[in-house]
Design a protein around this motif. Structure first.
Motif, PDB file in Angstrom:
ATOM      1  N   GLU B  92       0.826  -1.199   0.000  1.00 12.79           N
ATOM      2  CA  GLU B  92       0.000   0.000   0.000  1.00 12.79           C
ATOM      3  C   GLU B  92       0.869   1.261   0.000  1.00 12.79           C
ATOM      4  O   GLU B  92       0.624   2.205  -0.746  1.00 12.79           O
ATOM      5  CB  GLU B  92      -0.913  -0.020   1.227  1.00 12.79           C
ATOM      6  N   GLN B  93       1.910   1.223   0.821  1.00 14.72           N
ATOM      7  CA  GLN B  93       2.801   2.390   0.930  1.00 14.72           C
ATOM      8  C   GLN B  93       3.465   2.673  -0.412  1.00 14.72           C
ATOM      9  O   GLN B  93       3.541   3.823  -0.861  1.00 14.72           O
ATOM     10  CB  GLN B  93       3.864   2.109   1.990  1.00 14.72           C
ATOM     11  N   ALA B  94       3.939   1.597  -1.059  1.00 11.08           N
ATOM     12  CA  ALA B  94       4.627   1.756  -2.342  1.00 11.08           C
ATOM     13  C   ALA B  94       3.655   2.321  -3.369  1.00 11.08           C
ATOM     14  O   ALA B  94       4.006   3.244  -4.137  1.00 11.08           O
ATOM     15  CB  ALA B  94       5.154   0.394  -2.803  1.00 11.08           C
ATOM     16  N   ALA B  95       2.423   1.812  -3.390  1.00  7.21           N
ATOM     17  CA  ALA B  95       1.421   2.282  -4.355  1.00  7.21           C
ATOM     18  C   ALA B  95       1.098   3.745  -4.126  1.00  7.21           C
ATOM     19  O   ALA B  95       1.048   4.539  -5.078  1.00  7.21           O
ATOM     20  CB  ALA B  95       0.155   1.427  -4.227  1.00  7.21           C
ATOM     21  N   LEU B  96       0.904   4.107  -2.861  1.00 10.36           N
ATOM     22  CA  LEU B  96       0.522   5.492  -2.560  1.00 10.36           C
ATOM     23  C   LEU B  96       1.630   6.462  -2.950  1.00 10.36           C
ATOM     24  O   LEU B  96       1.368   7.550  -3.487  1.00 10.36           O
ATOM     25  CB  LEU B  96       0.176   5.637  -1.076  1.00 10.36           C
ATOM     26  N   GLU B 101       3.108  10.732  -6.507  1.00 12.24           N
ATOM     27  CA  GLU B 101       4.089  11.355  -7.406  1.00 12.24           C
ATOM     28  C   GLU B 101       3.445  11.632  -8.765  1.00 12.24           C
ATOM     29  O   GLU B 101       3.657  12.654  -9.380  1.00 12.24           O
ATOM     30  CB  GLU B 101       5.269  10.393  -7.575  1.00 12.24           C
ATOM     31  N   LYS B 102       2.562  10.702  -9.198  1.00 15.74           N
ATOM     32  CA  LYS B 102       1.958  10.829 -10.525  1.00 15.74           C
ATOM     33  C   LYS B 102       0.824  11.864 -10.577  1.00 15.74           C
ATOM     34  O   LYS B 102       0.713  12.623 -11.528  1.00 15.74           O
ATOM     35  CB  LYS B 102       1.404   9.455 -10.923  1.00 15.74           C
ATOM     36  N   TYR B 103      -0.059  11.863  -9.522  1.00 14.31           N
ATOM     37  CA  TYR B 103      -1.255  12.719  -9.582  1.00 14.31           C
ATOM     38  C   TYR B 103      -1.280  13.872  -8.579  1.00 14.31           C
ATOM     39  O   TYR B 103      -2.232  14.633  -8.540  1.00 14.31           O
ATOM     40  CB  TYR B 103      -2.505  11.867  -9.326  1.00 14.31           C
ATOM     41  N   GLY B 104      -0.275  13.964  -7.721  1.00 12.26           N
ATOM     42  CA  GLY B 104      -0.248  15.050  -6.736  1.00 12.26           C
ATOM     43  C   GLY B 104      -0.671  14.549  -5.358  1.00 12.26           C
ATOM     44  O   GLY B 104      -1.251  13.469  -5.232  1.00 12.26           O
TER      45      GLY B 104
END
Lengths: 293, 419
Positions: B92-96, B101-104
């Motif tokens: 979850e941490q890696a995904a977030l 980074e991608k969407y703000g």
């Protein structure tokens, strides 16, 4: 084995349905004869313990039935007047249910055997698997007797068991009762004389809550000696005789009409052999619509 | 012997054409109402009002197609939420971190801020099968629901602390004990919600199921004894050895068995309708996930709540059966028994739908609505001790039922003054 009714009185407000009735019955068939409204069903309901008398008591072998409670119900077989029974039950199923209600301590094959036995007795074995809803009035009456016999009762009470039956059914039912009456006290209430004429050991005549007579059929008939007459009259005289005397029968012949007159006297009449119907008519003249004597 | 009597009593009351017809109709009506027939009816109405062009493009769905679509949607949503709930903290941490980074930054808290961001609705997303928006929305929803449950629990704890202090200063023993119990009951954190609960609230709480059960009990119990008078068979029963006491007891017991069986059958019917409608039972989710049970003092799961509900509903049905059988025993005919029974049922239903202010006046059918007892810690001041109202009601109705049965035995088996 003895059933004693001791000074039973039953009052419904102003109406006295039974007035100081007493008798003792032993083994055998006893006809309780009386017109509609005489108090037969009231007396039966008191004997079976569902109606409380205003005074008096009922004794079984010298003990009050109220104190005997279930022990009394254990020796009792009762067929009430025209119960509808359970239409969705089959005949054998109904008897198994009644066996459970009556506390018949039989299960499995022994119970099946007992059910078959009573169905056989009332000639309904072939109809064992039929629903009661499809039964005729006569078949229901016989099934009612079958349930009363299930616990092999010592006291069997049948309240108008022939009501609504055709003559053939009545004869069949009478034979059934005569067969099962051994070693029992059987009380058969009816207002139809022929039901009990030949099978009752004695007959109790009940009219308006009082006993009018209680004896064997033969004795009752003997008591009517010289009280039944044959009298030949002209057809136009029949209404006059019907008005002034109790006419038991009207037989139209070629030239005249032969009347059967019941009464203490009959001018011009010839005494003839009485039967039980004459006894009934003599005692219940008002209910029979008989004229003044 | 008693078993045989009960069996025959059951047959007498249930095995009739009238009862079976009413039973089948009620079962079908319950199923249709439970599976939300009204939503299909309103869909049909809206479709019929559409332009013919739109209708031609979207042909009307049949009853089966309509609910098949619902089940598919529910199934997909459940799979999606289960996937999100099943991620490890590292995953979850890696995904977030990657999505932030991608969407703000704001998109993690509220995925709607990223609606205009490029690629948020594209497949494959970060987790392949789901778009990034789907993942972020499901995660935000799960967090939101669990936070709501935690907030509700913390509110209760705060209030209990404050009320306990107040009670201590007032020397109010009942409220001290009660708030102690509340603090104890709510001390442990609630289990987490891990999936999407669709339709469950409506089905568990807005159900007419028990109303059908009560009506069927009215049909069976009111004639169980009075019917013997109508048929004149009571004379046979009262002059038989077991005719007094045992037959009436058998009638009461068969009434309870009927009540229990009807409750079980109709609840099962409701469950089947729920599966038919939405496809999911959510049995392993915490009961607090249902909005109506957010303040439930017991950390139970939905299946436990369902069993508890069914037990209480069975009890309510059995109490009603006892009351109506007593009415039947005191009535001379089936018609009188029906009329008196219907009046009593209407009275009980009024108490059910319009509860009186005093809990002491609650009717027997209130037990058929467990959310009334389990949506908070509702207690009675029982000589200074907090006792759950559900327990008090159950004891009171048990005692009343026993009293009614004793009265009926005396009344029904009395020697008549007149017949």
């Amino acid at each position: 084995m003895e059933l004693t009714v001791e000074r039973i009185t039953k009052e419904y407000r102003s109406l006295k349905a039974l007035d100081d009735v007493s008798f003792t019955l032993t083994e055998g068939i006893h006809g309780l004869l009386g017109p509609n409204g005489a108090g037969k069903t009231t007396l039966v309901n008191i004997i079976v313990g569902i109606l409380r008398p205003t005074s008096g008591r009922v004794l079984w072998n010298g003990k009050d039935i109220a104190s005997l409670d279930w022990r009394y119900r254990n020796i009792l077989g009762f067929q009430p007047q025209t119960p509808s029974l359970y239409k969705s039950f089959r005949a054998d199923e109904f008897l198994r249910y009644m066996a459970a209600v009556k506390g018949v301590r039989l299960t499995g094959k022994a119970l099946d055997h007992r059910v078959d036995e009573v169905l056989e007795t009332v000639n309904l074995r072939a109809e064992a698997k039929k629903r009661i809803g499809a039964f005729s009035g006569g078949m229901r009456q016989r099934l009612g007797i079958a349930q009363a016999l299930l616990n092999n009762p010592k006291l069997l009470i049948l309240d108008e068991p022939t009501a609504g039956l055709d003559p053939q059914e009545r004869v069949r039912l009478r034979n059934v009762i005569a067969t099962v009456a051994m070693n029992k006290i059987v009380i058969w209430t009816t207002h139809i004389v022929s039901d009990i004429e030949y099978i009752a050991r004695d007959i109790l005549l009940l009219g308006k809550g009082n006993f009018l007579a209680c004896d064997t059929p033969q004795a009752l008939i003997a008591g009517m000696k010289d009280k039944v007459f044959a009298r030949s009259v002209q057809p136009q005289e029949v209404p006059i005789w019907q008005e002034k005397a109790l006419v038991g029968n009207v037989l139209r012949r070629e030239n005249d009409v032969l009347l059967r007159i019941i009464g203490d006297e009959c001018p011009g009449g010839t005494p003839i052999q009485p039967d039980l119907e004459d006894v009934y008519l003599y005692h219940f003249r008002e209910a029979s619509g008989g004229g003044e004597q | 012997m008693m078993g045989r009597l009960i069996g025959y009593e059951l047959k007498k009351s249930v095995w009739t054409r009238f009862f079976l017809a009413v039973f089948c109709l009620a079962l079908a009506a319950n199923f249709l109402l439970q599976c939300g027939i009204e939503s299909y009816v309103s869909y049909s109405r809206i479709w019929e009002q559409d332009d013919p062009a739109v209708q031609a493009e979207n042909p009307k769905q049949s009853f089966w197609e309509f609910y098949r679509y619902d089940r598919t949607v529910t199934h997909d949503l459940r799979a999606q939420y289960s996937f999100v709930a099943g991620l490890s903290p590292e995953e979850e941490q890696a995904a977030l971190a990657a999505l932030e980074e991608k969407y703000g930054t704001g998109v993690i808290e509220d995925p709607n801020t990223g609606i205009s961001a490029e690629g948020i609705f594209d497949e494959p997303g970060y987790f392949g099968a789901y778009t990034d928006f789907t993942y972020l929305s499901a995660r935000a929803n799960l967090l939101g629901w669990n936070a709501e449950i935690d907030a509700a629990r913390e509110n209760v704890l705060r209030a209990a602390e404050a009320l306990k202090k107040q009670a201590e200063s007032d020397g109010d023993a009942y409220n001290i004990r009660r708030n102690d119990a509340v603090l104890q009951l709510y001390a442990a954190p609630r289990p987490k919600v891990t999936t999407f609960l669709r339709f469950a609230g409506k089905n568990f709480f807005g159900a007419p199921t028990m109303l059908f059960v009560f009506l069927l009990i009215l049909v069976t119990a009111t004639v169980s004894v009075a019917g013997e008078h109508d048929r004149q068979t009571w004379l046979l029963l009262h002059t038989a050895r077991n005719g007094k006491g045992k037959t009436l007891l058998a009638k009461y017991i068969s009434g309870w068995i009927t009540a229990a069986a009807l409750t079980a059958i109709f609840q099962l019917d409701a469950l089947l309708a729920l599966i038919f409608q939405g496809g999911g039972l959510y049995a392993d989710q915490p009961a607090a996930a249902l909005h109506e049970l957010q303040l439930c003092p017991f950390p139970i799961k939905i299946w436990q709540y369902f069993l508890l509900s069914t037990a209480m509903q069975t009890f309510a049905a059995a109490v009603l059966s006892t009351i109506l059988t007593t009415v039947s025993a005191c009535s001379k005919t089936g018609v009188i028994a029906y009329m008196a029974g219907a009046l009593i049922l209407i009275g009980c239903l009024l108490l059910f739908y319009f509860p009186p202010r005093s809990e002491w006046l609650t009717g027997p059918l209130a037990l058929a609505e467990p959310s009334r007892y389990l949506s908070g810690y509702y207690t009675c001041d029982f000589f200074g001790f907090p006792v759950l109202w559900a327990v008090i009601d159950a004891i009171l109705w048990t005692l009343l039922s026993a009293g009614l049965m004793l009265f009926a035995q005396k009344w029904y088996h009395r020697e008549r003054r007149a017949i």
